[in-house]
Design an enzyme around this catalytic site. Sequence first.
Site, PDB file in Angstrom:
ATOM      1  CG  HIS A  81       1.895  86.359  26.641  1.00  0.00           C
ATOM      2  ND1 HIS A  81       2.126  85.019  26.493  1.00  0.00           N
ATOM      3  CD2 HIS A  81       1.639  86.831  25.393  1.00  0.00           C
ATOM      4  CE1 HIS A  81       2.011  84.682  25.210  1.00  0.00           C
ATOM      5  NE2 HIS A  81       1.733  85.767  24.524  1.00  0.00           N
ATOM      6  CE1 TYR A 214       4.488  79.010  32.100  1.00  0.00           C
ATOM      7  CE2 TYR A 214       6.224  77.504  32.768  1.00  0.00           C
ATOM      8  CZ  TYR A 214       5.830  78.734  32.304  1.00  0.00           C
ATOM      9  OH  TYR A 214       6.767  79.700  32.036  1.00  0.00           O
ATOM     10  N   PRO A 305      14.746  75.959  34.001  1.00  0.00           N
ATOM     11  CG  PRO A 305      14.423  74.933  31.940  1.00  0.00           C
ATOM     12  CD  PRO A 305      15.173  74.792  33.218  1.00  0.00           C
ATOM     13  CE  LYS A 309      10.972  84.603  37.417  1.00  0.00           C
ATOM     14  NZ  LYS A 309      10.467  85.862  36.977  1.00  0.00           N
ATOM     15  CE1 TYR A 395       6.209  82.018  34.288  1.00  0.00           C
ATOM     16  CE2 TYR A 395       5.653  84.156  33.326  1.00  0.00           C
ATOM     17  CZ  TYR A 395       6.002  82.817  33.171  1.00  0.00           C
ATOM     18  OH  TYR A 395       6.148  82.295  31.913  1.00  0.00           O
TER      19      TYR A 395
HETATM   20  P1  FAD Z   1      25.281  82.972  28.185  1.00  0.00           P
HETATM   21  O1  FAD Z   1      24.074  83.256  27.388  1.00  0.00           O
HETATM   22  O2  FAD Z   1      25.685  81.558  28.386  1.00  0.00           O
HETATM   23  O3  FAD Z   1      26.477  83.782  27.525  1.00  0.00           O
HETATM   24  C1  FAD Z   1      27.821  83.544  27.847  1.00  0.00           C
HETATM   25  C2  FAD Z   1      28.686  83.819  26.637  1.00  0.00           C
HETATM   26  O4  FAD Z   1      30.061  83.641  26.978  1.00  0.00           O
HETATM   27  C3  FAD Z   1      28.402  82.853  25.486  1.00  0.00           C
HETATM   28  O5  FAD Z   1      28.170  83.588  24.308  1.00  0.00           O
HETATM   29  C4  FAD Z   1      29.645  81.998  25.419  1.00  0.00           C
HETATM   30  O6  FAD Z   1      29.905  81.550  24.112  1.00  0.00           O
HETATM   31  C5  FAD Z   1      30.710  82.947  25.932  1.00  0.00           C
HETATM   32  N1  FAD Z   1      31.884  82.288  26.490  1.00  0.00           N
HETATM   33  C6  FAD Z   1      31.937  81.167  27.231  1.00  0.00           C
HETATM   34  N2  FAD Z   1      33.192  80.867  27.550  1.00  0.00           N
HETATM   35  C7  FAD Z   1      33.975  81.823  27.005  1.00  0.00           C
HETATM   36  C8  FAD Z   1      35.374  82.060  26.968  1.00  0.00           C
HETATM   37  N3  FAD Z   1      36.225  81.210  27.574  1.00  0.00           N
HETATM   38  N4  FAD Z   1      35.839  83.132  26.302  1.00  0.00           N
HETATM   39  C9  FAD Z   1      34.983  83.982  25.679  1.00  0.00           C
HETATM   40  N5  FAD Z   1      33.652  83.821  25.670  1.00  0.00           N
HETATM   41  C10 FAD Z   1      33.151  82.750  26.328  1.00  0.00           C
HETATM   42  N6  FAD Z   1      16.380  80.549  30.440  1.00  0.00           N
HETATM   43  C11 FAD Z   1      15.089  80.805  30.434  1.00  0.00           C
HETATM   44  O7  FAD Z   1      14.675  81.727  31.140  1.00  0.00           O
HETATM   45  N7  FAD Z   1      14.238  80.053  29.640  1.00  0.00           N
HETATM   46  C12 FAD Z   1      14.708  79.052  28.813  1.00  0.00           C
HETATM   47  O8  FAD Z   1      13.949  78.407  28.086  1.00  0.00           O
HETATM   48  C13 FAD Z   1      16.066  78.756  28.806  1.00  0.00           C
HETATM   49  N8  FAD Z   1      16.572  77.782  27.999  1.00  0.00           N
HETATM   50  C14 FAD Z   1      17.923  77.526  28.047  1.00  0.00           C
HETATM   51  C15 FAD Z   1      18.480  76.523  27.243  1.00  0.00           C
HETATM   52  C16 FAD Z   1      19.856  76.233  27.293  1.00  0.00           C
HETATM   53  C17 FAD Z   1      20.448  75.144  26.414  1.00  0.00           C
HETATM   54  C18 FAD Z   1      20.690  76.984  28.173  1.00  0.00           C
HETATM   55  C19 FAD Z   1      22.190  76.676  28.263  1.00  0.00           C
HETATM   56  C20 FAD Z   1      20.129  77.996  28.949  1.00  0.00           C
HETATM   57  C21 FAD Z   1      18.757  78.279  28.899  1.00  0.00           C
HETATM   58  N9  FAD Z   1      18.178  79.301  29.659  1.00  0.00           N
HETATM   59  C22 FAD Z   1      16.869  79.555  29.652  1.00  0.00           C
HETATM   60  C23 FAD Z   1      18.948  80.157  30.484  1.00  0.00           C
HETATM   61  C24 FAD Z   1      19.269  81.475  29.783  1.00  0.00           C
HETATM   62  O9  FAD Z   1      19.388  81.272  28.401  1.00  0.00           O
HETATM   63  C25 FAD Z   1      20.542  81.964  30.407  1.00  0.00           C
HETATM   64  O10 FAD Z   1      20.264  82.239  31.775  1.00  0.00           O
HETATM   65  C26 FAD Z   1      21.120  83.201  29.728  1.00  0.00           C
HETATM   66  O11 FAD Z   1      21.620  82.859  28.457  1.00  0.00           O
HETATM   67  C27 FAD Z   1      22.239  83.779  30.591  1.00  0.00           C
HETATM   68  O12 FAD Z   1      22.931  84.755  29.878  1.00  0.00           O
HETATM   69  P2  FAD Z   1      24.478  84.966  30.110  1.00  0.00           P
HETATM   70  O13 FAD Z   1      24.861  86.090  29.239  1.00  0.00           O
HETATM   71  O14 FAD Z   1      24.758  85.036  31.561  1.00  0.00           O
HETATM   72  O15 FAD Z   1      25.171  83.600  29.635  1.00  0.00           O
HETATM   73  C1  DHB Z   2      10.093  79.524  27.590  1.00  0.00           C
HETATM   74  C2  DHB Z   2      11.017  78.944  28.404  1.00  0.00           C
HETATM   75  C3  DHB Z   2      10.751  78.804  29.737  1.00  0.00           C
HETATM   76  O1  DHB Z   2      11.651  78.254  30.548  1.00  0.00           O
HETATM   77  C4  DHB Z   2       9.558  79.217  30.270  1.00  0.00           C
HETATM   78  O2  DHB Z   2       9.311  79.039  31.586  1.00  0.00           O
HETATM   79  C5  DHB Z   2       8.636  79.810  29.461  1.00  0.00           C
HETATM   80  C6  DHB Z   2       8.911  79.963  28.116  1.00  0.00           C
HETATM   81  C7  DHB Z   2      10.386  79.673  26.162  1.00  0.00           C
HETATM   82  O3  DHB Z   2      11.480  79.273  25.729  1.00  0.00           O
HETATM   83  O4  DHB Z   2       9.532  80.172  25.434  1.00  0.00           O
END
Ligand code: FAD
Ligand code: DHB
Length: 404
Positions: A81, A214, A305, A309, A395
């Site tokens: 995009h 947005y 979100p 980022k 962005y």
């Molecule tokens: P996570 O993806 O949370 O991974 C952590 C892992 O550790 C998980 O698999 C969990 O099960 C595991 N874990 C936890 N505790 C334990 C334990 N005690 N023992 C073993 N394993 C454990 N970001 C965006 O940019 N856009 C979005 O639209 C967006 N939507 C989101 C929606 C939700 C509901 C959430 C919660 C987050 C969202 N985010 C979004 C943020 C983005 O998904 C996260 O920043 C990203 O997943 C971070 O990755 P991570 O690996 O640090 O953490």
């Molecule tokens: C999506 C999520 C976001 O937070 C964003 O800024 C743009 C796209 C998505 O889930 O597609």
Amino acid sequence: MSDQVRDAVVRTQVGIVGAGPAGLTLAQLLARRGIESVIVENRSREYVEARIRAGVLEQGSVDVLTEAGVGGRLAREGLRHDGIYLQWPEERHQLNFPALCGRSVWIYGQTEVVKDLIAARLADGQELFFEVADTAVHDVESERPSITFADAGGAARRVECDVVVGADGFHGVSRDVLQSQLAESRRRTWQRDYPFAWLGILADVAPSTDELIYAWHPNGFALNSMRSPTVTRLYLQVDPAERLEDWSDDRIWDELGTRLGVPGWTLQTGPVTDRSITPMRSFVSTPMRHGRLFLAGDAAHIVPPTGAKGLNLALLDVTLLATALEAFFTDKREDLLDSYSDDALAQVWRRTHFSWWMTTMLHAHGDDFDHQLQIAQLRYVTSSEAAATSLAENYTGMPLPPER
Ligand code: FAD
Ligand code: DHB
């Protein structure tokens, strides 16, 4: 030592808690550098592969995933995009990222990133324990930290390592272990809870737009995103106390149509396959390292979100960490491990600010005066090249300029 106890102990270089994008990507980057790791994850493989979250990858994230050996399907199926639309009632304006800052972003779901990383990990025959319980991290001030847990069959296990990485997300155990080892004067957290949440849906319908929209609207923010040419992802700003049961499909589509509508454009609807409500917060926990324990991704910081980022920041952390761990294991250098927390936090705070700024500009809150300020800001960002370039740089995740 009995055979049973010996079998329960695994020795590795890096023990990783969490098989989210941060933990899995780090493990692949380390494997490419000849560094061994073991991952423990408390959910099932099916669960982590189906968890619908982020969808926008910066070019830097695409580069890291490619380096980690999982760039193939991303290159084939990811959608490049070159911009986004910013909108307020009756007006929709495009920002063209390549024209503004020479970069683009990619649409590829976090579910797909995680599937690709798990497949690569298992194909390499590397250890990854799913469905563990009672994860605990020990002895992080020593040179032999360890992780203990009960495996999927209920057997007690211990991973002995040189370094532990807590990549276990916001609700994991690692951050508390790190913080509990530090005097109050050496640790700090910052938190902002926003007075809104996102109701997100996934729908089996071709996106009604070529690029993400947005939209500011007096009823609340709306976002029109996508996952593929046949799957649309949409979000609505709602009150954090809102209950999913109170939102029928018709109500969701009506509200999306109202907030995203502009003359001459129609939102296509389709079957809803997933729905959730996510609260919005900013959170930063410092330091990101103590002794031999390092935090990465959501374990150390959360952003709202709106700036897309969260996932990208998690990948930035593990890129820094992989380089620092390589210097440590191959050249016995500790300087990059020592600077990891400060280096990562410089990136974290830039993105924390951008995410807060996008959230504040786009979510309806306050009174009419606030609304006029938000529209004035949106007009400025879409008409001033300087302001538009600033948004585009942030962005798309332009590297930070060197500090002067
Ligand atoms: P996570 O993806 O949370 O991974 C952590 C892992 O550790 C998980 O698999 C969990 O099960 C595991 N874990 C936890 N505790 C334990 C334990 N005690 N023992 C073993 N394993 C454990 N970001 C965006 O940019 N856009 C979005 O639209 C967006 N939507 C989101 C929606 C939700 C509901 C959430 C919660 C987050 C969202 N985010 C979004 C943020 C983005 O998904 C996260 O920043 C990203 O997943 C971070 O990755 P991570 O690996 O640090 O953490
Ligand atoms: C999506 C999520 C976001 O937070 C964003 O800024 C743009 C796209 C998505 O889930 O597609």
